[in-house]
Design an enzyme around this catalytic site. Structure first.
Site, PDB file in Angstrom:
ATOM      1  N   ARG A  29       0.759  -1.102  -0.145  1.00 24.19           N
ATOM      2  CA  ARG A  29      -0.055  -0.357   0.067  1.00 24.19           C
ATOM      3  C   ARG A  29       0.727   1.716   0.190  1.00 24.19           C
ATOM      4  NH1 ARG A  29      -5.258  -1.858  -0.070  1.00 24.19           N
ATOM      5  NH2 ARG A  29      -5.570  -3.173   1.258  1.00 24.19           N
ATOM      6  N   ASP A  30       0.574   2.116  -0.302  1.00 24.90           N
ATOM      7  CA  ASP A  30       0.967   3.049  -1.109  1.00 24.90           C
ATOM      8  C   ASP A  30       0.803   4.444   0.488  1.00 24.90           C
ATOM      9  OD1 ASP A  30       2.033   5.309  -3.575  1.00 24.90           O
ATOM     10  OD2 ASP A  30       1.931   6.597  -1.659  1.00 24.90           O
ATOM     11  N   ILE A  31       2.265   4.473   0.599  1.00 23.08           N
ATOM     12  CA  ILE A  31       1.806   5.841   1.834  1.00 23.08           C
ATOM     13  C   ILE A  31       1.472   6.338   2.404  1.00 23.08           C
ATOM     14  CG2 ILE A  31       3.772   7.025   2.159  1.00 23.08           C
ATOM     15  CD1 ILE A  31       5.269   5.616   5.324  1.00 23.08           C
ATOM     16  N   ASN A  87       4.970   6.689 -13.587  1.00 21.47           N
ATOM     17  CA  ASN A  87       4.934   8.046 -13.613  1.00 21.47           C
ATOM     18  C   ASN A  87       6.887   7.780 -14.300  1.00 21.47           C
ATOM     19  OD1 ASN A  87       2.959   9.201 -12.526  1.00 21.47           O
ATOM     20  ND2 ASN A  87       3.420   8.929 -10.689  1.00 21.47           N
ATOM     21  N   GLU A  95       9.089  10.395  -8.292  1.00 21.17           N
ATOM     22  CA  GLU A  95       9.813  10.684  -7.286  1.00 21.17           C
ATOM     23  C   GLU A  95      10.771   9.374  -6.051  1.00 21.17           C
ATOM     24  OE1 GLU A  95       6.378  11.204  -4.406  1.00 21.17           O
ATOM     25  OE2 GLU A  95       6.340  13.429  -4.646  1.00 21.17           O
ATOM     26  N   VAL A  96      10.612   8.570  -6.572  1.00 14.27           N
ATOM     27  CA  VAL A  96      11.545   6.890  -6.232  1.00 14.27           C
ATOM     28  C   VAL A  96      11.732   6.191  -7.722  1.00 14.27           C
ATOM     29  CG1 VAL A  96      11.327   4.678  -5.040  1.00 14.27           C
ATOM     30  CG2 VAL A  96      10.556   6.430  -4.104  1.00 14.27           C
ATOM     31  N   HIS A 100       7.781   1.183 -10.211  1.00 10.14           N
ATOM     32  CA  HIS A 100       6.931   0.823  -9.121  1.00 10.14           C
ATOM     33  C   HIS A 100       5.349   1.141 -10.693  1.00 10.14           C
ATOM     34  CE1 HIS A 100       8.070   5.251  -8.526  1.00 10.14           C
ATOM     35  NE2 HIS A 100       6.787   5.076  -8.298  1.00 10.14           N
ATOM     36  N   MET A 101       4.355   0.410 -10.976  1.00  7.88           N
ATOM     37  CA  MET A 101       3.069   0.287 -10.877  1.00  7.88           C
ATOM     38  C   MET A 101       2.405   1.530 -10.468  1.00  7.88           C
ATOM     39  SD  MET A 101       0.843  -1.868 -12.559  1.00  7.88           S
ATOM     40  CE  MET A 101       1.525  -2.267 -14.195  1.00  7.88           C
ATOM     41  N   HIS A 102       1.532   2.327  -9.797  1.00 11.98           N
ATOM     42  CA  HIS A 102       0.555   2.426  -9.424  1.00 11.98           C
ATOM     43  C   HIS A 102      -0.694   1.926 -10.013  1.00 11.98           C
ATOM     44  CE1 HIS A 102       2.389   6.539  -7.365  1.00 11.98           C
ATOM     45  NE2 HIS A 102       3.018   6.438  -8.103  1.00 11.98           N
TER      46      HIS A 102
END
Ligand code: AMP
Ligand code: ZN
Length: 114
Positions: A29-31, A87, A95-96, A100-102
């Protein structure tokens, strides 16, 4: 990559809320969730951005897509729908720098994104 946040998660040095894991992929889970369900899916291999993907990563990234489908079903989003986003670099606000896939769902999402 010792200074990469997501590699630290893969190594178990930081423990996110994991929702799904295979030998090659981790989903958590995204923070800072931007939707009722906001999950990040990463390959355990460190690849900085989509632009750094190579031919040898094709199967791995296919598994990431399969994982997104599985997670969406587990999160009960398969019928209502959801969005997946990579992104890539500055203009997308990455940012990271570990690919990664959201996976976002649980509400009606705007299009186009800002
Ligand atoms: P991006 O802007 O595409 O690079 O997305 C990075 C995402 O990582 C953002 O949505 C952050 O909220 C998320 N994030 C940053 N730190 C953590 C953390 N420790 N655990 C979970 N998600 C995080
Ligand atoms: Zn990394």
């Amino acid at each position: 990559m010792s200074d990469c946040l997501f590699c630290k998660m893969v190594a178990g040095e930081i423990t996110p809320e994991v929702v799904y894991e295979t030998d090659l992929v981790l989903a958590f889970r995204d923070i800072n969730p931007r939707a009722p369900t906001h999950i990040l899916l990463i390959p355990k291999k460190h690849i900085p951005t989509l632009a750094d993907m190579t031919d040898e990563d094709t199967q791995l990234m296919g598994e990431l897509m399969q994982a997104a489908k599985t997670v969406a079903e587990k999160e009960d989003l398969a019928d209502s729908g959801y969005r997946t986003v990579f992104n890539c670099k500055q203009d997308a606000g990455q940012e990271v720098y570990h690919i990664h896939m959201h996976l976002l769902g649980g509400r009606r999402l705007q299009w186009p994104p800002g």
